[in-house]
Motif scaffolding. Sequence first.
Motif, PDB file in Angstrom:
ATOM      1  N   LEU A   1       0.866  -1.180   0.000  1.00  0.00           N
ATOM      2  CA  LEU A   1       0.000   0.000   0.000  1.00  0.00           C
ATOM      3  C   LEU A   1       0.905   1.233   0.000  1.00  0.00           C
ATOM      4  CD1 LEU A   1      -2.590  -1.059   2.742  1.00  0.00           C
ATOM      5  CD2 LEU A   1      -2.965  -1.032   0.270  1.00  0.00           C
ATOM      6  N   SER A   2       0.518   2.249  -0.746  1.00  0.00           N
ATOM      7  CA  SER A   2       1.362   3.440  -0.803  1.00  0.00           C
ATOM      8  C   SER A   2       0.557   4.666  -1.193  1.00  0.00           C
ATOM      9  CB  SER A   2       2.532   3.247  -1.771  1.00  0.00           C
ATOM     10  OG  SER A   2       2.063   3.005  -3.089  1.00  0.00           O
ATOM     11  N   PHE A   3       1.192   5.816  -1.003  1.00  0.00           N
ATOM     12  CA  PHE A   3       0.651   7.105  -1.417  1.00  0.00           C
ATOM     13  C   PHE A   3       1.750   7.848  -2.156  1.00  0.00           C
ATOM     14  CE2 PHE A   3       0.451  11.681  -0.580  1.00  0.00           C
ATOM     15  CZ  PHE A   3      -0.795  11.993  -1.110  1.00  0.00           C
ATOM     16  N   HIS A   4       1.439   8.334  -3.348  1.00  0.00           N
ATOM     17  CA  HIS A   4       2.418   9.068  -4.143  1.00  0.00           C
ATOM     18  C   HIS A   4       1.904  10.481  -4.396  1.00  0.00           C
ATOM     19  CE1 HIS A   4       5.143   5.689  -5.650  1.00  0.00           C
ATOM     20  NE2 HIS A   4       4.254   5.104  -4.852  1.00  0.00           N
ATOM     21  N   GLN A   5       2.731  11.465  -4.055  1.00  0.00           N
ATOM     22  CA  GLN A   5       2.310  12.849  -4.218  1.00  0.00           C
ATOM     23  C   GLN A   5       2.071  13.210  -5.682  1.00  0.00           C
ATOM     24  OE1 GLN A   5       3.860  15.680  -1.055  1.00  0.00           O
ATOM     25  NE2 GLN A   5       5.582  14.246  -1.154  1.00  0.00           N
ATOM     26  N   LYS A   6       2.695  12.492  -6.606  1.00  0.00           N
ATOM     27  CA  LYS A   6       2.504  12.793  -8.025  1.00  0.00           C
ATOM     28  C   LYS A   6       1.111  12.422  -8.527  1.00  0.00           C
ATOM     29  CE  LYS A   6       4.445   8.426  -9.771  1.00  0.00           C
ATOM     30  NZ  LYS A   6       5.536   7.829 -10.570  1.00  0.00           N
ATOM     31  N   ASP A   7       0.330  11.728  -7.700  1.00  0.00           N
ATOM     32  CA  ASP A   7      -1.033  11.364  -8.092  1.00  0.00           C
ATOM     33  C   ASP A   7      -2.032  12.485  -7.838  1.00  0.00           C
ATOM     34  OD1 ASP A   7      -0.151   8.797  -8.775  1.00  0.00           O
ATOM     35  OD2 ASP A   7      -0.542   8.007  -6.762  1.00  0.00           O
ATOM     36  N   HIS A   8      -1.577  13.582  -7.226  1.00  0.00           N
ATOM     37  CA  HIS A   8      -2.501  14.637  -6.800  1.00  0.00           C
ATOM     38  C   HIS A   8      -1.920  16.018  -7.104  1.00  0.00           C
ATOM     39  CE1 HIS A   8      -4.954  11.719  -4.548  1.00  0.00           C
ATOM     40  NE2 HIS A   8      -3.801  11.151  -4.262  1.00  0.00           N
ATOM     41  N   GLY A   9      -2.779  17.029  -6.961  1.00  0.00           N
ATOM     42  CA  GLY A   9      -2.325  18.406  -7.093  1.00  0.00           C
ATOM     43  C   GLY A   9      -1.695  18.699  -8.434  1.00  0.00           C
ATOM     44  N   PRO A  10      -0.456  19.216  -8.453  1.00  0.00           N
ATOM     45  CA  PRO A  10       0.201  19.576  -9.715  1.00  0.00           C
ATOM     46  C   PRO A  10       0.659  18.366 -10.526  1.00  0.00           C
ATOM     47  CG  PRO A  10       1.691  19.904  -7.886  1.00  0.00           C
ATOM     48  CD  PRO A  10       0.345  19.578  -7.275  1.00  0.00           C
ATOM     49  N   ARG A  11       0.634  17.170  -9.946  1.00  0.00           N
ATOM     50  CA  ARG A  11       0.978  15.914 -10.631  1.00  0.00           C
ATOM     51  C   ARG A  11       2.441  15.841 -11.062  1.00  0.00           C
ATOM     52  NH1 ARG A  11      -4.271  13.193 -11.075  1.00  0.00           N
ATOM     53  NH2 ARG A  11      -5.548  14.685  -9.914  1.00  0.00           N
ATOM     54  N   ASP A  12       3.305  16.553 -10.369  1.00  0.00           N
ATOM     55  CA  ASP A  12       4.726  16.529 -10.745  1.00  0.00           C
ATOM     56  C   ASP A  12       5.610  15.927  -9.650  1.00  0.00           C
ATOM     57  OD1 ASP A  12       4.632  18.511  -8.833  1.00  0.00           O
ATOM     58  OD2 ASP A  12       5.294  20.136 -10.158  1.00  0.00           O
ATOM     59  N   GLY A  13       4.976  15.388  -8.598  1.00  0.00           N
ATOM     60  CA  GLY A  13       5.733  14.767  -7.523  1.00  0.00           C
ATOM     61  C   GLY A  13       6.259  15.724  -6.482  1.00  0.00           C
ATOM     62  N   SER A  14       6.016  17.029  -6.649  1.00  0.00           N
ATOM     63  CA  SER A  14       6.475  18.015  -5.666  1.00  0.00           C
ATOM     64  C   SER A  14       5.613  17.934  -4.409  1.00  0.00           C
ATOM     65  CB  SER A  14       6.411  19.415  -6.270  1.00  0.00           C
ATOM     66  OG  SER A  14       5.082  19.752  -6.636  1.00  0.00           O
ATOM     67  N   PRO A  15       6.101  18.473  -3.278  1.00  0.00           N
ATOM     68  CA  PRO A  15       5.325  18.434  -2.032  1.00  0.00           C
ATOM     69  C   PRO A  15       3.943  19.071  -2.205  1.00  0.00           C
ATOM     70  CG  PRO A  15       7.589  19.049  -1.575  1.00  0.00           C
ATOM     71  CD  PRO A  15       7.445  19.051  -3.071  1.00  0.00           C
ATOM     72  N   LEU A  16       2.932  18.397  -1.694  1.00  0.00           N
ATOM     73  CA  LEU A  16       1.556  18.847  -1.895  1.00  0.00           C
ATOM     74  C   LEU A  16       1.149  19.974  -0.952  1.00  0.00           C
ATOM     75  CD1 LEU A  16      -0.215  15.407  -2.425  1.00  0.00           C
ATOM     76  CD2 LEU A  16       0.465  17.081  -4.151  1.00  0.00           C
ATOM     77  N   LEU A  17       1.731  20.004   0.248  1.00  0.00           N
ATOM     78  CA  LEU A  17       1.310  21.014   1.223  1.00  0.00           C
ATOM     79  C   LEU A  17       1.549  22.434   0.720  1.00  0.00           C
ATOM     80  CD1 LEU A  17       0.132  21.685   3.985  1.00  0.00           C
ATOM     81  CD2 LEU A  17       2.439  21.445   4.943  1.00  0.00           C
ATOM     82  N   PRO A  18       2.737  22.802   0.235  1.00  0.00           N
ATOM     83  CA  PRO A  18       2.930  24.166  -0.273  1.00  0.00           C
ATOM     84  C   PRO A  18       2.001  24.500  -1.445  1.00  0.00           C
ATOM     85  CG  PRO A  18       5.050  23.094   0.070  1.00  0.00           C
ATOM     86  CD  PRO A  18       4.001  22.031   0.200  1.00  0.00           C
ATOM     87  N   TRP A  19       1.739  23.522  -2.297  1.00  0.00           N
ATOM     88  CA  TRP A  19       0.847  23.758  -3.441  1.00  0.00           C
ATOM     89  C   TRP A  19      -0.551  24.116  -2.964  1.00  0.00           C
ATOM     90  CZ3 TRP A  19      -3.637  21.276  -5.148  1.00  0.00           C
ATOM     91  CH2 TRP A  19      -4.065  21.627  -6.437  1.00  0.00           C
ATOM     92  N   MET A  20      -1.068  23.353  -1.995  1.00  0.00           N
ATOM     93  CA  MET A  20      -2.414  23.619  -1.496  1.00  0.00           C
ATOM     94  C   MET A  20      -2.464  24.926  -0.725  1.00  0.00           C
ATOM     95  SD  MET A  20      -5.480  22.338  -1.593  1.00  0.00           S
ATOM     96  CE  MET A  20      -6.502  23.808  -1.424  1.00  0.00           C
TER      97      MET A  20
END
Length: 253
Positions: free
Chosen positions: A53-72
């Motif tokens: 089981l895993s979570f990948h930041q590239k699956d959400h937000g800008p979709r580039d794998g960057s940290p999601l918290l600053p984007w949001m």
Amino acid sequence: MTAPRLLIGHVMHRRLRPAVHTFVYPVFFVQLPLADLAAACGPLFAVDRGKLLSFHQKDHGPRDGSPLLPWMQSLLRERGLPDDGEIILQCFPRVLGYVFNPVSFWFCHNRAGELIAVLAEVNNTFGGHHGYLLHHPDAAPLLDGEVLQASKVFHVSPFCEVEGGYRFRFDLQRHCPRMRIDYDDTQGELLLTAISGKPQAWSTRALASALLRMPILTLGIMARIHWQALRLWLKGVPFHGRKTDFPLQEPSK
């Protein structure tokens, strides 16, 4: 800081016309605090790397794998909303590296812990995605069970036109939290959808139990989407085909 949570529950979908069509199926999903994604890591669960089981930041937000918290946080600031509170992302996890999230929810709080915005991040099976940012213009807290509206601007199902609007309702203080998305087209109420789940304490044992009960969670989601589409077609529901996808924009109030 809120700890990660596992929720075991169901997805419900009901179409009202031109043919009544209803289904309910079991799912499990996760709620992850973006400020401390590492807290979710363990023998079965990983962040940004492969595991059962895993979570990948590239699956959400800008979709580039960057940290999601600053984007949001940046998105909140653009809307004139507080960005100093906890942000929790609710989604399906990757199972054996594979995931499809019809919708993910970003629950955004202010420093006092009040919910002030929800980003409903919608994906379709054609690879498109769109975010509906739900909030009050004056940044007032969102009440539990309050109905929030947004105009539909993104193609999801080939059995629906891109018209009308959504009614979102988040009942988060229930024993079994429920997220509802109901859709009205130009003729009125058409679709009723809900995802609900009973929270479980985050542990390897709980994750293993969920995985044993639903070992092909993502494959099951995709298979059911196409199976239900076939059933709609056999019932004679009009097929509208693929429409143009739209970028992230703020919904109408």
